[in-house]
Design a protein around this motif. Structure first.
Motif, PDB file in Angstrom:
ATOM      1  N   GLN A 114      43.574  29.935  46.568  1.00 19.82           N
ATOM      2  CA  GLN A 114      43.994  29.173  45.390  1.00 19.82           C
ATOM      3  C   GLN A 114      42.808  28.470  44.743  1.00 19.82           C
ATOM      4  O   GLN A 114      42.674  28.444  43.514  1.00 19.82           O
ATOM      5  CB  GLN A 114      45.064  28.149  45.779  1.00 19.82           C
ATOM      6  CG  GLN A 114      46.403  28.744  46.174  1.00 19.82           C
ATOM      7  CD  GLN A 114      47.166  29.278  44.957  1.00 19.82           C
ATOM      8  OE1 GLN A 114      46.712  29.178  43.810  1.00 19.82           O
ATOM      9  NE2 GLN A 114      48.335  29.863  45.198  1.00 19.82           N
ATOM     10  N   ARG A 115      41.951  27.910  45.574  1.00 23.47           N
ATOM     11  CA  ARG A 115      40.752  27.249  45.033  1.00 23.47           C
ATOM     12  C   ARG A 115      39.836  28.284  44.377  1.00 23.47           C
ATOM     13  O   ARG A 115      39.248  28.022  43.322  1.00 23.47           O
ATOM     14  CB  ARG A 115      40.007  26.501  46.140  1.00 23.47           C
ATOM     15  CG  ARG A 115      38.663  25.924  45.690  1.00 23.47           C
ATOM     16  CD  ARG A 115      38.069  24.958  46.694  1.00 23.47           C
ATOM     17  NE  ARG A 115      36.706  24.588  46.358  1.00 23.47           N
ATOM     18  CZ  ARG A 115      36.353  23.773  45.378  1.00 23.47           C
ATOM     19  NH1 ARG A 115      37.286  23.217  44.630  1.00 23.47           N
ATOM     20  NH2 ARG A 115      35.086  23.495  45.136  1.00 23.47           N
TER      21      ARG A 115
ATOM     22  N   ALA B  86      41.327  38.432  39.199  1.00 26.55           N
ATOM     23  CA  ALA B  86      42.527  39.199  39.533  1.00 26.55           C
ATOM     24  C   ALA B  86      42.598  39.476  41.035  1.00 26.55           C
ATOM     25  O   ALA B  86      43.675  39.416  41.644  1.00 26.55           O
ATOM     26  CB  ALA B  86      42.557  40.503  38.751  1.00 26.55           C
ATOM     27  N   VAL B  87      41.459  39.778  41.638  1.00 30.85           N
ATOM     28  CA  VAL B  87      41.428  39.995  43.090  1.00 30.85           C
ATOM     29  C   VAL B  87      41.851  38.729  43.821  1.00 30.85           C
ATOM     30  O   VAL B  87      42.642  38.774  44.778  1.00 30.85           O
ATOM     31  CB  VAL B  87      40.022  40.434  43.538  1.00 30.85           C
ATOM     32  CG1 VAL B  87      39.938  40.481  45.069  1.00 30.85           C
ATOM     33  CG2 VAL B  87      39.665  41.789  42.950  1.00 30.85           C
ATOM     34  N   ALA B  88      41.337  37.582  43.378  1.00 34.09           N
ATOM     35  CA  ALA B  88      41.707  36.319  44.002  1.00 34.09           C
ATOM     36  C   ALA B  88      43.193  36.015  43.807  1.00 34.09           C
ATOM     37  O   ALA B  88      43.866  35.519  44.710  1.00 34.09           O
ATOM     38  CB  ALA B  88      40.855  35.181  43.428  1.00 34.09           C
ATOM     39  N   VAL B  89      43.721  36.330  42.620  1.00 36.48           N
ATOM     40  CA  VAL B  89      45.154  36.140  42.362  1.00 36.48           C
ATOM     41  C   VAL B  89      45.979  37.009  43.303  1.00 36.48           C
ATOM     42  O   VAL B  89      47.016  36.574  43.835  1.00 36.48           O
ATOM     43  CB  VAL B  89      45.487  36.467  40.892  1.00 36.48           C
ATOM     44  CG1 VAL B  89      47.001  36.578  40.687  1.00 36.48           C
ATOM     45  CG2 VAL B  89      44.896  35.407  39.961  1.00 36.48           C
ATOM     46  N   ALA B  90      45.517  38.233  43.541  1.00 32.04           N
ATOM     47  CA  ALA B  90      46.232  39.123  44.460  1.00 32.04           C
ATOM     48  C   ALA B  90      46.304  38.525  45.856  1.00 32.04           C
ATOM     49  O   ALA B  90      47.332  38.620  46.542  1.00 32.04           O
ATOM     50  CB  ALA B  90      45.551  40.484  44.507  1.00 32.04           C
TER      51      ALA B  90
ATOM     52  N   ALA C  66      48.556  40.290  39.878  1.00 32.84           N
ATOM     53  CA  ALA C  66      47.166  40.712  39.729  1.00 32.84           C
ATOM     54  C   ALA C  66      47.070  42.039  38.994  1.00 32.84           C
ATOM     55  O   ALA C  66      46.166  42.234  38.161  1.00 32.84           O
ATOM     56  CB  ALA C  66      46.516  40.826  41.107  1.00 32.84           C
ATOM     57  N   LEU C  67      47.990  42.970  39.261  1.00 35.45           N
ATOM     58  CA  LEU C  67      47.952  44.270  38.595  1.00 35.45           C
ATOM     59  C   LEU C  67      48.140  44.116  37.093  1.00 35.45           C
ATOM     60  O   LEU C  67      47.513  44.833  36.302  1.00 35.45           O
ATOM     61  CB  LEU C  67      49.029  45.194  39.172  1.00 35.45           C
ATOM     62  CG  LEU C  67      49.062  46.609  38.593  1.00 35.45           C
ATOM     63  CD1 LEU C  67      47.735  47.327  38.844  1.00 35.45           C
ATOM     64  CD2 LEU C  67      50.236  47.398  39.164  1.00 35.45           C
ATOM     65  N   ALA C  68      48.982  43.185  36.688  1.00 34.24           N
ATOM     66  CA  ALA C  68      49.176  42.950  35.250  1.00 34.24           C
ATOM     67  C   ALA C  68      47.870  42.504  34.594  1.00 34.24           C
ATOM     68  O   ALA C  68      47.535  42.941  33.483  1.00 34.24           O
ATOM     69  CB  ALA C  68      50.261  41.899  35.044  1.00 34.24           C
ATOM     70  N   LEU C  69      47.105  41.663  35.295  1.00 24.62           N
ATOM     71  CA  LEU C  69      45.817  41.216  34.759  1.00 24.62           C
ATOM     72  C   LEU C  69      44.831  42.385  34.660  1.00 24.62           C
ATOM     73  O   LEU C  69      44.100  42.512  33.675  1.00 24.62           O
ATOM     74  CB  LEU C  69      45.238  40.111  35.657  1.00 24.62           C
ATOM     75  CG  LEU C  69      46.037  38.816  35.749  1.00 24.62           C
ATOM     76  CD1 LEU C  69      45.411  37.882  36.795  1.00 24.62           C
ATOM     77  CD2 LEU C  69      46.088  38.116  34.397  1.00 24.62           C
ATOM     78  N   VAL C  70      44.827  43.236  35.692  1.00 27.89           N
ATOM     79  CA  VAL C  70      43.916  44.373  35.707  1.00 27.89           C
ATOM     80  C   VAL C  70      44.290  45.381  34.621  1.00 27.89           C
ATOM     81  O   VAL C  70      43.415  45.959  33.957  1.00 27.89           O
ATOM     82  CB  VAL C  70      43.914  45.038  37.095  1.00 27.89           C
ATOM     83  CG1 VAL C  70      43.107  46.333  37.075  1.00 27.89           C
ATOM     84  CG2 VAL C  70      43.337  44.087  38.134  1.00 27.89           C
ATOM     85  N   ASP C  71      45.585  45.582  34.416  1.00 28.42           N
ATOM     86  CA  ASP C  71      46.021  46.512  33.375  1.00 28.42           C
ATOM     87  C   ASP C  71      45.598  46.031  31.988  1.00 28.42           C
ATOM     88  O   ASP C  71      45.215  46.833  31.129  1.00 28.42           O
ATOM     89  CB  ASP C  71      47.535  46.701  33.439  1.00 28.42           C
ATOM     90  CG  ASP C  71      47.959  47.570  34.617  1.00 28.42           C
ATOM     91  OD1 ASP C  71      47.076  48.237  35.192  1.00 28.42           O
ATOM     92  OD2 ASP C  71      49.149  47.576  34.965  1.00 28.42           O
ATOM     93  N   GLU C  72      45.676  44.726  31.759  1.00 30.53           N
ATOM     94  CA  GLU C  72      45.208  44.174  30.479  1.00 30.53           C
ATOM     95  C   GLU C  72      43.719  44.447  30.293  1.00 30.53           C
ATOM     96  O   GLU C  72      43.263  44.795  29.192  1.00 30.53           O
ATOM     97  CB  GLU C  72      45.461  42.665  30.435  1.00 30.53           C
ATOM     98  CG  GLU C  72      46.923  42.268  30.311  1.00 30.53           C
ATOM     99  CD  GLU C  72      47.087  40.761  30.262  1.00 30.53           C
ATOM    100  OE1 GLU C  72      46.058  40.065  30.070  1.00 30.53           O
ATOM    101  OE2 GLU C  72      48.223  40.278  30.427  1.00 30.53           O
TER     102      GLU C  72
END
Length: 444
Positions: free
Chosen positions: A345-346, A368-372, A380-386
């Motif tokens: 989270q940090r 995105a990796v950290a969010v995953a 995270a996949l939604a961020l990567v797709d964008e």
């Protein structure tokens, strides 16, 4: 520290030339490895000519090999080299018409410190220095700022910095960056000509200008370290000699500019990242992923140095800059006992802050990796797709690599395998490529 096996400017003796002893060779190489930035920096300042400074330094080294073999190393070897090189420069100016005034200026400087030109042994005085002791650090720092001058293209800055400040040979630079030796030599030659044509002064720039150009110096060191920590091509994951050279230069810069927070931030990032080197590759050079690393192998001394530098960066600024934020992310990994125990989270928050001060698609991908890890692969996949739709990482293996990992975790093996295979085709590093192909094969 990682250095060249042979000083970049030390010539090989010819078979029919004067005899050169091994002790003299070792003495010359030892002095050059340690003092070359100061020698070149001082000569560049005195002659105002980068190419001439290197030429006369090379001539002085060649003369030292013969003279020290015959007479032994002098009491003040650095002073001997500098005085000899200055004498060669003066001889060159003598042969040039219209340079009488410049020659007289240099001749006067030769007498400073009463250093010997080589004909006589220098006096046995500990305070007999061939330069003003208050200017030594300035010469090294000025050399770094000249090598990283904004008039040069980024790749030329890297090559010139490694050659003049780092002491690496053209062959070593070419090997590190996987380019032909003539390409490196051409970059260095063009860089020197560009600096001369632009009339760049060989002196430490004023404080305000220094601050403006510091970003360029830091970016060069960052590029050098990044290539050393994860090579873009070849059959090795790490090029440790290159990474440790960047750390050495960053340490030098932090000592010369102790009040600049981002200098400490970069040094912290390098130290904390390099601390994991012993665990990142196996016995055969294969990649060991973060979750599989034996953290007992991490270099705790490097971690302590990195955390101390991060503390200095935080204490000297109004919030961390781009390098300091990346160092703070690395400190989260250093403090964790495992991937599961990492404060993801940090790390997400730190990447968000980094995205505001230094936005880039790579930062977004890392976030995105950290969010995953913190919230799961779906978001995270939604961020990567964008990011994929934007096309800003087109041609890079990083995006399909991360997307393949996320699709694997989401239970979509067919799509995941296609992404991992695409990433493998785009990846230039053989070690990373083998990991991607192994992951793809595991989905069959």
């Amino acid at each position: 520290m990682a250095r060249a096996d042979r000083p970049a400017l030390t010539p090989m003796p010819v078979d029919d030339g004067p005899p050169v002893t091994e002790s003299a060779r070792r003495a010359v190489e030892a002095v050059w490895r340690i003092e070359s930035p100061r020698i070149i920096g001082a000569l560049a300042r005195y002659t105002g000519d980068f190419a001439l400074a290197e030429d006369v330094a090379q001539e002085a080294v060649a003369e030292a090999l013969v003279t020290w073999s015959r007479d032994g190393a002098p009491a003040n070897p650095v002073g001997w080299l500098l005085a000899t090189a200055r004498r060669r420069a003066i001889d060159g100016f003598r042969r040039r018409s219209g340079l009488d005034e410049r020659y007289a200026h240099l001749a006067g400087q030769l007498g400073e410190g009463q250093a010997s030109s080589g004909a006589l042994a220098p006096p046995e005085r500990s305070d007999d220095l061939p330069w003003d002791p208050d200017r030594v650090d300035d010469d090294v720092l000025a050399l770094m700022f000249v090598a990283c001058h904004p008039v040069l293209a980024p790749e030329a800055r890297v090559a010139l910095t490694l050659r003049t400040v780092g002491g690496l040979s053209s062959e070593e630079i070419a090997r590190a960056f996987l380019v032909p030796v003539p390409t490196v030599q051409a970059r260095i030659t063009r860089a020197k000509k560009t600096i001369a044509a632009a009339g760049v002064p060989f002196e430490l720039p004023p404080a305000e200008e220094r601050r403006e150009r510091l970003g360029g110096v830091l970016s060069v060191l960052y590029v050098i370290f990044t290539e050393g920590s994860t090579a873009t091509g070849g059959d090795r994951l790490l090029r440790q000699e290159l990474a440790y050279e960047a750390i050495r230069l960053a340490r030098m810069l932090s000592a010369l500019l102790p009040d600049e927070p981002e200098v400490h931030g970069l040094l912290s990032l390098c130290e904390l990242t390099a601390a994991r080197f012993p665990a990142r590759v196996g016995r055969d050079g294969e990649v060991v992923l973060l979750e599989d690393q034996d953290r007992r192998l991490w270099d705790r001394s490097a971690i302590r140095r990195g955390l101390a530098a991060l503390g200095l960066a935080a204490a000297r600024g109004r919030g961390l800059g781009p390098y300091g934020l990346q160092a703070a992310i690395a400190s989260c990994h250093a403090a964790a006992s495992s991937v599961a125990e990492t404060d993801w989270q940090r790390i997400v928050l730190l990447y968000e802050a980094l995205g505001r001060v230094a936005p880039s698609p790579v930062v977004e991908l890392n976030r995105a990796v950290a969010v995953a890890m913190a919230e799961g692969p779906g978001e995270a996949l939604a961020l990567v797709d964008e990011l994929a739709v934007s096309g800003r990482l087109s041609g890079s293996h990083l995006l399909p690599s991360v997307r393949g990992e996320l699709l694997t975790r989401l239970g979509r093996p067919v799509e995941a395998r296609a992404e991992l295979e695409l990433a493998a085709r785009l990846c230039g590093n053989a070690r990373e490529r083998s990991v991607l192909l192994r992951k793809a094969a595991a989905l069959d």
